[in-house]
Design an enzyme around this catalytic site. Structure first.
Site, short mmCIF file in Angstrom:
data_model
loop_
_atom_site.label_atom_id
_atom_site.label_comp_id
_atom_site.label_asym_id
_atom_site.label_seq_id
_atom_site.Cartn_x
_atom_site.Cartn_y
_atom_site.Cartn_z
N HIS A 296 0.84 -1.19 0.00
CA HIS A 296 0.00 0.00 0.00
C HIS A 296 0.88 1.24 0.00
O HIS A 296 1.93 1.24 0.63
CB HIS A 296 -0.91 0.01 1.24
CG HIS A 296 -2.09 0.88 1.08
ND1 HIS A 296 -2.07 2.21 1.38
CD2 HIS A 296 -3.33 0.61 0.59
CE1 HIS A 296 -3.25 2.73 1.10
NE2 HIS A 296 -4.03 1.79 0.61
N ASP B 223 -7.88 -5.67 -0.15
CA ASP B 223 -8.32 -6.53 -1.24
C ASP B 223 -7.92 -7.99 -1.07
O ASP B 223 -8.35 -8.83 -1.86
CB ASP B 223 -7.74 -6.02 -2.57
CG ASP B 223 -8.41 -4.72 -2.99
OD1 ASP B 223 -9.60 -4.55 -2.68
OD2 ASP B 223 -7.74 -3.88 -3.62
N1 ACO Z 1 4.19 -7.55 -4.05
C1 ACO Z 1 5.55 -7.54 -4.13
N2 ACO Z 1 6.29 -6.43 -4.01
C2 ACO Z 1 5.63 -5.28 -3.80
C3 ACO Z 1 4.22 -5.22 -3.72
C4 ACO Z 1 3.50 -6.43 -3.86
N3 ACO Z 1 2.17 -6.45 -3.80
N4 ACO Z 1 3.84 -3.94 -3.53
C5 ACO Z 1 4.96 -3.23 -3.49
N5 ACO Z 1 6.05 -4.01 -3.67
C6 ACO Z 1 7.45 -3.61 -3.69
C7 ACO Z 1 7.79 -3.01 -5.04
O1 ACO Z 1 8.24 -3.99 -5.94
C8 ACO Z 1 8.84 -2.00 -4.66
O2 ACO Z 1 10.05 -2.69 -4.46
P1 ACO Z 1 11.45 -2.00 -4.83
O3 ACO Z 1 11.54 -0.79 -3.93
O4 ACO Z 1 12.45 -3.06 -4.54
O5 ACO Z 1 11.36 -1.63 -6.28
C9 ACO Z 1 8.38 -1.48 -3.31
O6 ACO Z 1 7.60 -2.54 -2.75
C10 ACO Z 1 7.51 -0.25 -3.40
O7 ACO Z 1 6.47 -0.52 -4.30
P2 ACO Z 1 5.74 0.54 -5.20
O8 ACO Z 1 5.04 -0.16 -6.31
O9 ACO Z 1 6.66 1.65 -5.53
O10 ACO Z 1 4.69 1.10 -4.14
P3 ACO Z 1 3.52 2.08 -4.47
O11 ACO Z 1 3.24 2.84 -3.24
O12 ACO Z 1 3.77 2.84 -5.70
O13 ACO Z 1 2.32 1.07 -4.82
C11 ACO Z 1 0.57 -0.47 -4.62
C12 ACO Z 1 1.33 0.67 -3.95
C13 ACO Z 1 0.14 -0.03 -6.03
C14 ACO Z 1 -0.70 -0.77 -3.83
C15 ACO Z 1 1.48 -1.71 -4.67
O14 ACO Z 1 1.80 -2.12 -3.37
C16 ACO Z 1 0.88 -2.84 -5.48
O15 ACO Z 1 0.99 -2.85 -6.70
N6 ACO Z 1 0.22 -3.83 -4.80
C17 ACO Z 1 -0.39 -4.93 -5.52
C18 ACO Z 1 -1.76 -4.52 -6.05
C19 ACO Z 1 -2.76 -4.33 -4.94
O16 ACO Z 1 -2.94 -5.17 -4.09
N7 ACO Z 1 -3.46 -3.19 -4.98
C20 ACO Z 1 -4.51 -2.84 -4.03
C21 ACO Z 1 -4.06 -1.77 -3.09
S1 ACO Z 1 -5.31 -1.37 -1.92
C22 ACO Z 1 -6.40 -0.47 -2.78
O17 ACO Z 1 -6.06 0.27 -3.67
C23 ACO Z 1 -7.81 -0.59 -2.50
#
Ligand code: ACO
Length: 465
Positions: free
Chosen positions: A344, A400
């Site tokens: 998140h 989710d």
């Molecule tokens: N699985 C594995 N690694 C993850 C995940 C995940 N679900 N989420 C974040 N990371 C890692 C990224 O790869 C990144 O790693 P790095 O720094 O080594 O490159 C780091 O954590 C930061 O991730 P970002 O994508 O930059 O985080 P951001 O804040 O932009 O994204 C998001 C947040 C979109 C929710 C992300 O965590 C994600 O894509 N999760 C999966 C999809 C999901 O479950 N979405 C629902 C969110 S809740 C909602 O919106 C209702």
């Protein structure tokens, strides 16, 4: 209260006790005080850390895992309130009296009936669209219906001229009467707003039309996708029960009703998330609340946002067994792929909504072997992710991750998990849009230009091949 639903309240209160144990009770001063514009903040890509406005509607403390609506913590609202009451709270700023709540419920029940919109919706190939596309279309149709002062003329004419192309919905004629002027938000006088109550905003009534209407549309779309006619709403049922009934054709048990109600409360508002921001951006141009909600629905559909719940179930089915969790996850990690339902932007602690939905998923699946199997895979995956990515990157399950398992146990199919999220989030979208419109300023950030300057224009016949 029903004996079995009391068990659900106990599960929620246990989650609350767990959350309190894991956090201390200090808000973040940098995100919880009045602003003297302009404000200094450290902004990351994707507007991380940016402050766009002040709000009294809700607060997410990502470091500690709190979610607060109008001062009330989410656990107490889930344990003791209802979705109708929470919607009232978000919009009016205070908890209603008995008579206020009863009048509000009556209003929502009246707005469930949208015969024209439902009829128009059925002239589109709904069964071929994702239900979220159906909801976007449906909110456009609701807008049409509500906008025109001469409703009778309008609906009979519109039925003749619409085509099956969503983009070709004819735009409305300007409404004649002020009372239906949801067409435009009026630019309010910039002023000190004293009351938290949003009821004097233009388009206020439309918010409730949308709140009930998106639920009615979800029910109708669900039935149409099953090859059946939409079911008439039942005025004796609560918002949550009527949603299940109109989607599935079955009256829910008290347990199902209570769990749907809790889930709707949990999803109602969540700070400046992508869909809320999208709906506010649209509103800030002095567009209207129907189009704002349409923008919210569009943004929510994406798999990085509300669309993740549908993907979680696909992912759990793909994993297939508890034994396959570790090898599956290791492959994902090696390829640096994301695990759906985790992570998140704001929460760097356990998402309080997952703290409630996890145990509710366990409760709901205890009598079904397939449900139990999915829950066990989910639990094993959570353990795996939290013990690795949780430690390294503060990645935990989000809202989710468990919601789909809960809905699946009610017989709801995966493509409806995000629409249910949308039904609930209409409350947050509309409340925040109305609040922002009281002191509107169009959203208009800048991008840093990193391209070239002074390139010479070469006519096409002189360009190198
Ligand atoms: N699985 C594995 N690694 C993850 C995940 C995940 N679900 N989420 C974040 N990371 C890692 C990224 O790869 C990144 O790693 P790095 O720094 O080594 O490159 C780091 O954590 C930061 O991730 P970002 O994508 O930059 O985080 P951001 O804040 O932009 O994204 C998001 C947040 C979109 C929710 C992300 O965590 C994600 O894509 N999760 C999966 C999809 C999901 O479950 N979405 C629902 C969110 S809740 C909602 O919106 C209702």
């Amino acid at each position: 209260m029903h004996e079995q639903t009391q068990e659900i309240t106990e599960i929620i209160l246990k989650a609350k006790a767990k959350a309190i144990k894991e956090t201390n009770h200090e808000p973040e001063p940098e995100f919880s005080k009045p602003i003297n514009w302009p404000v200094n903040c450290v902004v990351g890509p994707g507007l991380e850390g940016a402050i766009a406005c002040e709000t009294k509607i809700g607060y997410v403390n990502g470091a500690k895992g709190w979610l607060i609506y109008r001062g009330y913590n989410i656990f107490d609202l889930c344990a003791y309130s209802s979705f109708e009451e929470v919607s009232y709270l978000l919009m009016y700023g205070y908890l209603p009296s008995e008579s206020q709540l009863s009048a509000f419920k009556k209003k929502l029940i009246q707005y469930r009936y949208m015969h024209h919109t439902k009829r128009l919706l059925m002239s589109f190939p709904i069964e071929k669209m994702h239900p979220m596309a159906g909801l976007r279309l449906g909110t456009n149709l609701m807008r049409q219906e509500f906008t025109d002062a001469d409703r009778e003329n309008y609906t009979s004419n519109l039925a003749k001229i619409i085509s099956a192309d969503e983009d070709s919905i004819p735009m409305e004629t300007k409404p004649k009467g002020e009372e239906h002027a949801i067409y435009e938000f009026k630019q309010p006088q910039r002023q000190q707003i004293i009351s938290d109550d949003l009821k004097h905003a233009t388009g206020f009534e439309s918010c409730f039309h949308l709140l009930s209407g998106v639920a009615t549309l979800t029910g109708a779309i669900s039935r149409l996708r099953q090859g059946a006619m939409p079911i008439e709403n039942d005025a004796s049922l609560s918002f949550a029960a009527n949603l299940i009934y109109t989607m599935t054709g079955k009256r829910p048990t008290p347990i199902e009703e209570r769990i749907m109600d809790v889930s709707l409360i949990l999803h109602a508002d969540h700070g400046m998330n992508a869909s809320t921001f999208a709906s506010m951006v649209v509103a800030s141009t002095l567009s209207d609340v129907y189009l704002s909600v349409g923008a919210g629905i569009a943004a929510l559909q994406g798999p990085l946002h509300g669309g993740a719940n549908e993907r979680v179930i696909e992912m759990l089915n793909e994993i297939g067994s508890v034994d396959n969790v570790k090898p599956w996850f290791e492959k994902k990690r090696a390829k640096k792929e994301k695990v759906m339902g985790f992570g998140h932007r704001v929460y760097k602690a356990y998402d309080p909504r997952a703290l409630v939905l996890g145990p509710l998923a366990k409760f709901m699946t205890k009598k079904s072997s397939n449900g139990k199997k999915l829950f066990k895979i989910a639990q094993a995956l959570e353990k795996e992710v939290v013990s690795t990515l949780g430690k390294e990157k503060r990645i935990f399950p989000n809202v989710d991750f468990y919601s789909g398992i809960v809905y699946a146990a009610m017989g709801i199919t995966a493509e409806f998990y995000t629409p249910i999220f949308a039904v609930s989030r209409v409350a947050g979208w509309t409340a925040r849009v109305q609040e922002y419109m009281r002191n509107n300023r169009i959203f208009r950030p800048r991008a840093m230009y990193t391209g070239p300057f002074d390139k010479e224009y070469i006519p096409i016949n002189k360009r190198k091949k």
